[in-house]
Scaffold this motif. Structure first.
Motif, mmCIF file in Angstrom:
data_model
loop_
_atom_site.group_PDB
_atom_site.id
_atom_site.type_symbol
_atom_site.label_atom_id
_atom_site.label_comp_id
_atom_site.label_asym_id
_atom_site.label_seq_id
_atom_site.Cartn_x
_atom_site.Cartn_y
_atom_site.Cartn_z
ATOM 1 N N ASP A 16 0.858 -1.223 -0.146
ATOM 2 C CA ASP A 16 -0.056 -0.026 0.055
ATOM 3 C C ASP A 16 0.901 1.080 -0.021
ATOM 4 O OD1 ASP A 16 -2.342 1.635 0.456
ATOM 5 O OD2 ASP A 16 -1.775 1.578 2.576
ATOM 6 N N ASP A 18 -0.243 4.909 0.805
ATOM 7 C CA ASP A 18 -0.284 6.139 1.942
ATOM 8 C C ASP A 18 -0.353 5.143 3.007
ATOM 9 O OD1 ASP A 18 -0.490 8.733 0.466
ATOM 10 O OD2 ASP A 18 -2.456 8.005 -0.220
ATOM 11 N N GLY A 19 0.459 5.620 3.909
ATOM 12 C CA GLY A 19 0.550 5.084 5.351
ATOM 13 C C GLY A 19 1.503 4.224 5.422
ATOM 14 N N ASP A 213 -1.716 -0.277 6.092
ATOM 15 C CA ASP A 213 -1.846 0.363 7.537
ATOM 16 C C ASP A 213 -3.522 0.404 7.786
ATOM 17 O OD1 ASP A 213 -2.394 2.389 5.265
ATOM 18 O OD2 ASP A 213 -2.728 3.834 6.916
ATOM 19 N N ASP A 218 -6.856 -3.152 3.555
ATOM 20 C CA ASP A 218 -5.643 -3.833 3.172
ATOM 21 C C ASP A 218 -5.477 -5.293 3.967
ATOM 22 O OD1 ASP A 218 -4.669 -1.358 2.084
ATOM 23 O OD2 ASP A 218 -3.956 -0.679 3.824
HETATM 24 MG MG LIG Z 1 -2.965 3.225 3.352
#
Ligand SMILES: [Mg+2]
Length: 268
Positions: A16, A18-19, A213, A218
């Motif tokens: 992933d 972002d994060g 995250d 996810d």
């Molecule tokens: Mg994320």
């Protein structure tokens, strides 16, 4: 996923963005180095994001500028998946309640916000400035006239410098509720999105893991798709969000750097 996770057997990771790699558009400390370290261990990487904030080409350029080892073939975004669905169904006219520029990925069928005709689809991507009473009502009327609702994702929250904010899913739920329809969710945790990447990797499921995250999108999405789900504690992660999810990740690590270190140790 019924197989226990054995780090030494992992052959590919879906990351992933972002994060996991970025926070608010900036790299998480060490993340660039760690992705290169993973590649050097012989692990195949795919970059798999729900983000709709920028068109795919711009995201690719940004990640490359930052030094991440990403290519057009290893970056998977949701708008491209939506476009393939439009084309498959021979219905390509859509109204976008989302960020400008996304039509580069969604195709030529966009009708403008105030165009009175009815689209085939109402497409929602995260773009808070467009989520106002009047524009949401335009989408509502489309849905009441038979358009179908497409949520590029349905994340509950996202994390910015200011803290947690309403995610796209909160606005999608509002339109679903008012129109008594159910959105077609394209991004993680939808199985179709994971399957596209799994097909591309063409590896045994037990040798693939998603790293994220967001426990629901996810980790739970990965487990549901038959691969491992690895939770990082960066980005939007909180102990509470994990506990409330009812999901048991295959592994919980501090961050992408911690994961790279553990994988390296498992290989030696
Ligand atoms: Mg994320």
């Amino acid at each position: 996923m019924t197989h226990p996770l054995r780090l030494g057997k992992l052959e590919a990771l879906m990351l992933d963005i972002d994060g996991v790699l970025l926070t608010d558009g900036e790299p998480i400390s060490g993340a660039v180095r760690s992705t290169h370290a993973l590649l050097e261990l012989g692990i195949d990487l795919r970059f798999v994001t729900n983000t709709t904030a920028v068109p795919r080409a711009r995201l690719l350029a940004r990640l490359r500028d930052l030094g991440f080892p990403v290519s057009p073939h290893t970056l998977f975004t949701v708008a491209a998946l939506a476009r393939r669905m439009f084309e498959r169904e021979h219905r390509t006219r859509y109204r976008l309640l989302g960020p400008p520029g996304l039509e580069a990925d969604l195709g030529d069928g966009r009708i403008e916000l105030h165009d009175p005709s009815t689209p085939d689809w109402v497409v929602m991507g995260l773009h808070p400035p467009v989520f106002q009473h009047d524009s949401l009502n335009i989408g509502l009327r489309d849905l009441l006239r038979g358009a179908r609702l497409v949520a590029l994702h349905a994340n509950r929250v996202w994390r910015t410098r200011r803290g947690m904010e309403l995610g796209l899913g909160a606005y999608v739920r509002a339109l679903e509720y008012a129109s008594r329809t159910e959105a077609k969710v394209m991004g993680k945790p939808s199985r179709a999105f994971f399957q596209e990447v799994i097909d591309d990797l063409n590896l045994p499921l037990e040798s693939v893991a998603m790293v994220g995250d967001d426990t629901e999108s996810d980790v739970a999405g990965a487990l549901n798709a038959g691969i491992h789900g690895i939770q990082v504690k960066t980005g939007k992660y909180t102990d509470r969000s994990l506990a409330l999810s009812g999901t048991k990740p295959s592994l919980v690590v501090e961050d992408i750097n911690d994961l790279a270190t553990r994988l390296e140790a498992a290989r030696h």
